[in-house]
Write an enzyme that holds these catalytic residues in place. Structure first.
Site, mmCIF file in Angstrom:
data_model
loop_
_atom_site.group_PDB
_atom_site.id
_atom_site.type_symbol
_atom_site.label_atom_id
_atom_site.label_comp_id
_atom_site.label_asym_id
_atom_site.label_seq_id
_atom_site.Cartn_x
_atom_site.Cartn_y
_atom_site.Cartn_z
ATOM 1 N N SER A 23 -66.633 -39.311 37.734
ATOM 2 C CA SER A 23 -68.070 -39.571 37.817
ATOM 3 C C SER A 23 -68.694 -38.878 39.017
ATOM 4 O O SER A 23 -69.787 -38.298 38.923
ATOM 5 C CB SER A 23 -68.327 -41.078 37.887
ATOM 6 O OG SER A 23 -67.863 -41.730 36.727
ATOM 7 N N SER A 170 -76.174 -46.860 27.421
ATOM 8 C CA SER A 170 -75.369 -46.149 28.407
ATOM 9 C C SER A 170 -76.189 -45.918 29.659
ATOM 10 O O SER A 170 -77.307 -45.398 29.584
ATOM 11 C CB SER A 170 -74.883 -44.805 27.857
ATOM 12 O OG SER A 170 -74.241 -44.049 28.863
ATOM 13 N N SER A 197 -74.014 -51.419 33.298
ATOM 14 C CA SER A 197 -73.259 -50.540 34.211
ATOM 15 C C SER A 197 -74.082 -50.144 35.435
ATOM 16 O O SER A 197 -74.103 -48.975 35.847
ATOM 17 C CB SER A 197 -72.777 -49.294 33.467
ATOM 18 O OG SER A 197 -72.059 -49.635 32.307
ATOM 19 N N ASP A 316 -65.344 -49.343 32.383
ATOM 20 C CA ASP A 316 -64.141 -48.547 32.139
ATOM 21 C C ASP A 316 -62.888 -49.282 32.593
ATOM 22 O O ASP A 316 -61.897 -49.372 31.868
ATOM 23 C CB ASP A 316 -64.241 -47.197 32.848
ATOM 24 C CG ASP A 316 -65.217 -46.255 32.154
ATOM 25 O OD1 ASP A 316 -65.522 -46.485 30.964
ATOM 26 O OD2 ASP A 316 -65.673 -45.298 32.794
ATOM 27 N N ARG A 347 -63.882 -48.455 21.488
ATOM 28 C CA ARG A 347 -62.786 -49.024 22.267
ATOM 29 C C ARG A 347 -62.527 -50.491 21.948
ATOM 30 O O ARG A 347 -61.402 -50.962 22.129
ATOM 31 C CB ARG A 347 -63.059 -48.826 23.764
ATOM 32 C CG ARG A 347 -62.874 -47.383 24.205
ATOM 33 C CD ARG A 347 -63.257 -47.161 25.647
ATOM 34 N NE ARG A 347 -62.815 -45.841 26.105
ATOM 35 C CZ ARG A 347 -63.176 -45.300 27.262
ATOM 36 N NH1 ARG A 347 -63.999 -45.967 28.078
ATOM 37 N NH2 ARG A 347 -62.730 -44.105 27.606
#
Length: 428
Positions: A23, A170, A197, A316, A347
């Site tokens: 990142s 996102s 996030s 993550d 996922r």
């Protein structure tokens, strides 16, 4: 199909030097390219995703040179004006390259075609495109509306404009907009709904500030870059070790006795995934930290506690908790993980399938997964990895109890090509 068989090993201990953060690496590379002056970026991750960013920057005319025998890159910035105004960019499955470059190219002007592998074309980008169009960008879909590939054309960007972006798919969409705002002559982004996030947005803002631009904000709902904002090289800048990658080794210490220490990231990290250590501590693991290291070891009782945890802040690293739940003393529930469904694979579905192969009872919903471990894990399970690096790395932890086969282990090249060698180095 290529596979890797991992023999069981109940005890792991040692030290692992982490590779650079994906990142941070891709954000720093882009900001250095957009800045005025030359920047030395030290410790850039060596992996597929960063390769895609470096290749794209070179195609766009950015001058960069790698120092011999190092991961240091000297980048000559373009002051927000891409030297090449027409390009065809293949970005693989690198979301940390695709989303920010989409914004930076759309607001700077030019004709560009952005595309990737088939999975990249299944990952939504419509909310980012709509937000950029709100600033005057001209973007068309070359395939399915709302998804890559994209054609970007010269737009009519008005300095100081305001646009809106949804926050619940996102955080990379918001990060991409924030990094590109100075190219539009400043402007404002308003976030619709709850932002997921958040630590990744904080990371973006910290790095933007390192390059001389301060973004004003009203919590996580409104962000403004002032007119006249320009990126300036900080001279030299260093990439931290990858906190997401640290999660596998810290979990190994908590599950395999330990202690296991990771270096390259510590208590002063700017990465949100450092809070994975707090989650392990909540499960009973022993955690210690220094300025540049974190260490984990098993609980005094020998077994982790089951937890219910909101994972919005560590999307993550939360995948590692799902596999660690196989070793806990009850049912573990991980919530607020809807973003898992639009990553390298779905996922939530993939994790449920592969945990089931090991004997776990798994329940899933739109944004949660609930795992009840079996009395004994099923030995010899063949774990499919779905071309997802994190699936491969997470499920290596099952070898702390039983032999396990990892199918397509080379998928770890996306972020950590040397992962399995590093994991093997911890075997006592």
């Amino acid at each position: 199909m290529e596979f890797l068989d991992l023999a069981p090993c109940a005890t792991l201990r040692g030290t692992v030097a982490l590779p650079g953060s994906k990142s941070i690496s891709n954000r720093m590379l882009l900001l250095a390219a957009l800045a005025t002056g030359k920047t030395q970026v030290h410790g850039v991750l060596e992996a597929d995703d960063t390769d895609r960013m470096l290749e794209a920057l070179q195609q766009l005319g950015i001058r960069l040179a790698q120092q011999a025998h190092s991961r240091t890159f000297c980048i000559e910035g373009c002051d927000g004006r891409w030297p090449v105004r027409q390009a065809d960019l293949f970005l693989g499955n690198a979301g940390t390259a695709f989303r920010p470059l989409t914004a930076a190219l759309a607001l700077a002007g030019g004709d560009y075609h952005l595309h990737g592998i088939a999975r990249m074309h299944e990952r939504p980008i419509g909310d980012l495109v709509e937000a950029l169009q709100g600033l005057g960008a001209v973007i068309e879909y070359a395939g399915t509306p709302g998804y890559p590939p994209l054609h970007i054309h010269p737009g009519h960007v008005t300095p100081g404009s305001t646009t809106r972006v949804k926050g619940n798919v996102s955080s990379q969409f918001l990060s991409a907009l924030l990094m590109a705002l100075p190219l539009a002559g400043g402007g404002t982004v308003e976030v619709e709904g709850e932002l997921i996030s958040k630590p990744y947005v904080d990371l973006t803002l910290r790095l933007i500030e390192r390059f001389g631009v301060t973004v004003g904000r009203d919590g996580y709902s409104r962000f403004t870059a002032e007119a006249g904002s320009h990126y300036r090289s900080p001279g030299a800048i260093h990439v931290e070790g990858d906190a997401s990658s640290a999660s596998y080794f810290l979990a190994a210490g908590a599950l395999g006795g330990g202690p296991v220490r990771v270096t390259g990231v510590g208590r002063n990290s700017i990465q949100g995934d450092i809070r994975f250590a707090d989650a392990l501590a909540a499960m009973g693991a022993g955690i210690d930290m220094g300025d540049d290291w974190i260490e984990a070891q098993a609980p005094a009782s020998g077994r982790l506690r089951a937890v219910t945890l909101d994972c919005n802040h560590i999307p993550d690293a939360a995948m590692t908790l799902a596999v660690a739940a196989l070793f806990a003393n009850g049912t573990t529930t991980l919530t607020n993980i809807a973003s898992w469904r639009v990553k390298e694979t779905d996922r939530i579905a993939a994790m449920a399938t592969e945990l089931g192969k090991l004997g776990a009872l798994v329940e899933t919903g739109h944004d949660f997964i609930r795992i009840t471990p079996p009395d004994q894990l099923t030995p010899g399970a063949a774990i499919d990895t779905y071309d997802d690096h994190r699936m491969a790395m997470c499920f290596s932890l099952a070898s702390l109890a039983v032999p396990v086969r990892i199918n397509d282990p080379r998928c770890v090249a996306k972020t950590f090509p040397g992962y399995f060698d590093a994991f093997a180095s911890l075997r006592a």
